[in-house]
Design a protein around this motif. Sequence first.
Motif, PDB file in Angstrom:
ATOM      1  N   PRO A   1       0.805  -1.222   0.000  1.00 37.56           N
ATOM      2  CA  PRO A   1       0.000   0.000   0.000  1.00 37.56           C
ATOM      3  C   PRO A   1       0.840   1.275   0.000  1.00 37.56           C
ATOM      4  N   ASP A   2       2.066   1.187   0.513  1.00 36.67           N
ATOM      5  CA  ASP A   2       2.932   2.374   0.587  1.00 36.67           C
ATOM      6  C   ASP A   2       4.192   2.219  -0.263  1.00 36.67           C
ATOM      7  N   GLY A   3       4.112   1.438  -1.316  1.00 35.44           N
ATOM      8  CA  GLY A   3       5.277   1.172  -2.158  1.00 35.44           C
ATOM      9  C   GLY A   3       5.614  -0.309  -2.138  1.00 35.44           C
ATOM     10  N   ARG A   4       6.711  -0.661  -2.739  1.00 34.10           N
ATOM     11  CA  ARG A   4       7.102  -2.061  -2.828  1.00 34.10           C
ATOM     12  C   ARG A   4       7.686  -2.535  -1.496  1.00 34.10           C
ATOM     13  N   ILE A   5       7.513  -3.843  -1.217  1.00 36.49           N
ATOM     14  CA  ILE A   5       7.971  -4.378   0.065  1.00 36.49           C
ATOM     15  C   ILE A   5       9.040  -5.443  -0.139  1.00 36.49           C
ATOM     16  N   ASP A   6       9.894  -5.550   0.859  1.00 44.11           N
ATOM     17  CA  ASP A   6      10.900  -6.606   0.901  1.00 44.11           C
ATOM     18  C   ASP A   6      10.285  -7.829   1.561  1.00 44.11           C
ATOM     19  N   LEU A   7      10.674  -8.995   1.089  1.00 45.05           N
ATOM     20  CA  LEU A   7      10.178 -10.254   1.621  1.00 45.05           C
ATOM     21  C   LEU A   7      11.360 -11.052   2.155  1.00 45.05           C
ATOM     22  N   GLU A   8      11.313 -11.387   3.454  1.00 45.94           N
ATOM     23  CA  GLU A   8      12.352 -12.228   4.034  1.00 45.94           C
ATOM     24  C   GLU A   8      11.971 -13.686   3.840  1.00 45.94           C
ATOM     25  N   VAL A   9      12.972 -14.507   3.533  1.00 45.48           N
ATOM     26  CA  VAL A   9      12.780 -15.943   3.383  1.00 45.48           C
ATOM     27  C   VAL A   9      13.568 -16.636   4.492  1.00 45.48           C
ATOM     28  N   TRP A  10      12.858 -17.423   5.294  1.00 48.34           N
ATOM     29  CA  TRP A  10      13.431 -18.211   6.370  1.00 48.34           C
ATOM     30  C   TRP A  10      13.163 -19.675   6.053  1.00 48.34           C
ATOM     31  N   SER A  11      13.954 -20.577   6.602  1.00 52.81           N
ATOM     32  CA  SER A  11      13.695 -21.992   6.348  1.00 52.81           C
ATOM     33  C   SER A  11      14.275 -22.863   7.453  1.00 52.81           C
ATOM     34  N   VAL A  12      13.756 -24.086   7.492  1.00 53.00           N
ATOM     35  CA  VAL A  12      14.318 -25.140   8.329  1.00 53.00           C
ATOM     36  C   VAL A  12      14.360 -26.396   7.471  1.00 53.00           C
ATOM     37  N   LEU A  13      15.469 -27.133   7.586  1.00 57.72           N
ATOM     38  CA  LEU A  13      15.658 -28.362   6.832  1.00 57.72           C
ATOM     39  C   LEU A  13      15.361 -29.557   7.722  1.00 57.72           C
ATOM     40  N   ALA A  14      14.981 -30.655   7.101  1.00 57.30           N
ATOM     41  CA  ALA A  14      14.609 -31.849   7.860  1.00 57.30           C
ATOM     42  C   ALA A  14      15.685 -32.281   8.860  1.00 57.30           C
ATOM     43  N   PRO A  15      16.981 -32.350   8.493  1.00 54.01           N
ATOM     44  CA  PRO A  15      17.978 -32.762   9.493  1.00 54.01           C
ATOM     45  C   PRO A  15      18.069 -31.790  10.679  1.00 54.01           C
ATOM     46  N   GLU A  16      17.911 -30.494  10.404  1.00 58.38           N
ATOM     47  CA  GLU A  16      17.931 -29.498  11.483  1.00 58.38           C
ATOM     48  C   GLU A  16      16.732 -29.687  12.411  1.00 58.38           C
ATOM     49  N   TRP A  17      15.574 -29.935  11.823  1.00 60.35           N
ATOM     50  CA  TRP A  17      14.354 -30.095  12.612  1.00 60.35           C
ATOM     51  C   TRP A  17      14.427 -31.345  13.489  1.00 60.35           C
ATOM     52  N   ARG A  18      14.899 -32.437  12.884  1.00 56.59           N
ATOM     53  CA  ARG A  18      15.019 -33.686  13.653  1.00 56.59           C
ATOM     54  C   ARG A  18      16.011 -33.526  14.797  1.00 56.59           C
ATOM     55  N   ALA A  19      17.134 -32.850  14.527  1.00 53.81           N
ATOM     56  CA  ALA A  19      18.126 -32.614  15.575  1.00 53.81           C
ATOM     57  C   ALA A  19      17.552 -31.741  16.678  1.00 53.81           C
ATOM     58  N   ARG A  20      16.787 -30.732  16.298  1.00 48.60           N
ATOM     59  CA  ARG A  20      16.165 -29.839  17.284  1.00 48.60           C
ATOM     60  C   ARG A  20      15.189 -30.615  18.158  1.00 48.60           C
ATOM     61  N   ARG A  21      14.412 -31.494  17.544  1.00 53.19           N
ATOM     62  CA  ARG A  21      13.438 -32.300  18.293  1.00 53.19           C
ATOM     63  C   ARG A  21      14.132 -33.252  19.267  1.00 53.19           C
ATOM     64  N   SER A  22      15.300 -33.751  18.864  1.00 54.19           N
ATOM     65  CA  SER A  22      16.006 -34.709  19.725  1.00 54.19           C
ATOM     66  C   SER A  22      16.948 -34.019  20.702  1.00 54.19           C
ATOM     67  N   GLY A  23      17.103 -32.698  20.560  1.00 60.39           N
ATOM     68  CA  GLY A  23      17.984 -31.941  21.452  1.00 60.39           C
ATOM     69  C   GLY A  23      19.427 -31.921  20.994  1.00 60.39           C
ATOM     70  N   ALA A  24      19.727 -32.521  19.842  1.00 66.08           N
ATOM     71  CA  ALA A  24      21.083 -32.527  19.300  1.00 66.08           C
ATOM     72  C   ALA A  24      21.329 -31.235  18.545  1.00 66.08           C
ATOM     73  N   THR A  25      22.552 -31.010  18.146  1.00 67.43           N
ATOM     74  CA  THR A  25      22.881 -29.846  17.349  1.00 67.43           C
ATOM     75  C   THR A  25      23.331 -30.296  15.976  1.00 67.43           C
ATOM     76  N   VAL A  26      23.086 -29.453  14.992  1.00 68.79           N
ATOM     77  CA  VAL A  26      23.496 -29.726  13.628  1.00 68.79           C
ATOM     78  C   VAL A  26      24.505 -28.680  13.244  1.00 68.79           C
ATOM     79  N   GLY A  27      25.604 -29.093  12.656  1.00 74.37           N
ATOM     80  CA  GLY A  27      26.638 -28.145  12.249  1.00 74.37           C
ATOM     81  C   GLY A  27      26.172 -27.220  11.158  1.00 74.37           C
ATOM     82  N   GLU A  28      26.874 -26.112  11.028  1.00 79.41           N
ATOM     83  CA  GLU A  28      26.568 -25.157   9.961  1.00 79.41           C
ATOM     84  C   GLU A  28      26.822 -25.818   8.626  1.00 79.41           C
ATOM     85  N   GLY A  29      25.875 -25.619   7.689  1.00 80.95           N
ATOM     86  CA  GLY A  29      25.990 -26.267   6.382  1.00 80.95           C
ATOM     87  C   GLY A  29      26.543 -25.437   5.374  1.00 80.95           C
TER      88      GLY A  29
END
Length: 190
Positions: free
Chosen positions: A162-190
Amino acid sequence: MFATPLSDDTELRPLNPWHAEEFLANLDRAREHISPWVSPSFVATDLDRARHVLQRYADRWARDDGGIWGIWCDGRLVGGVLLVSLNAATGVCEAGCWLEPAAEGQGLVTRAVSRIIDWALVERGLHRVEWRTNAGNVRSIAVARRLGMRRDGVLREVLPGPDGRIDLEVWSVLAPEWRARRSGATVGEG
């Protein structure tokens, strides 16, 4: 029927075309609050349009390329979560949400989105869940952070606003990261 508890008084369940009146009432309570952040085609203004939006997502669910679920608190629809898109061939989907102001601050969206991420990555076997949000939507960005998503980048001035063009942020989670988070483990930077 087919409800998943989010708290003692709140549940997540499929939002179907026959919920159009409840959906429209929820949108009426949320309209001013969510209009800056969601697609205008989502924010129905009459019963036929509300039914059309819900039918569109029912059809997407039947085609295996999206879906929509409502958040009911004490029996009242207060918002919901959705898979805006789902591509089984690439293993990628996009999650989204909406919530009326009276239901904010209870962690409902975070818990509900967590449930659909679990479904997408663990049960359905997809590889990536995306979260796309207006760069000015601090509440949405906070949800992405709470869910352990990483910021992939910004699509600059990608959508008209409504006040001009907007920027869109893209965030994501990958399956190995999600599984590690659920199990309390950590996943290294990819």
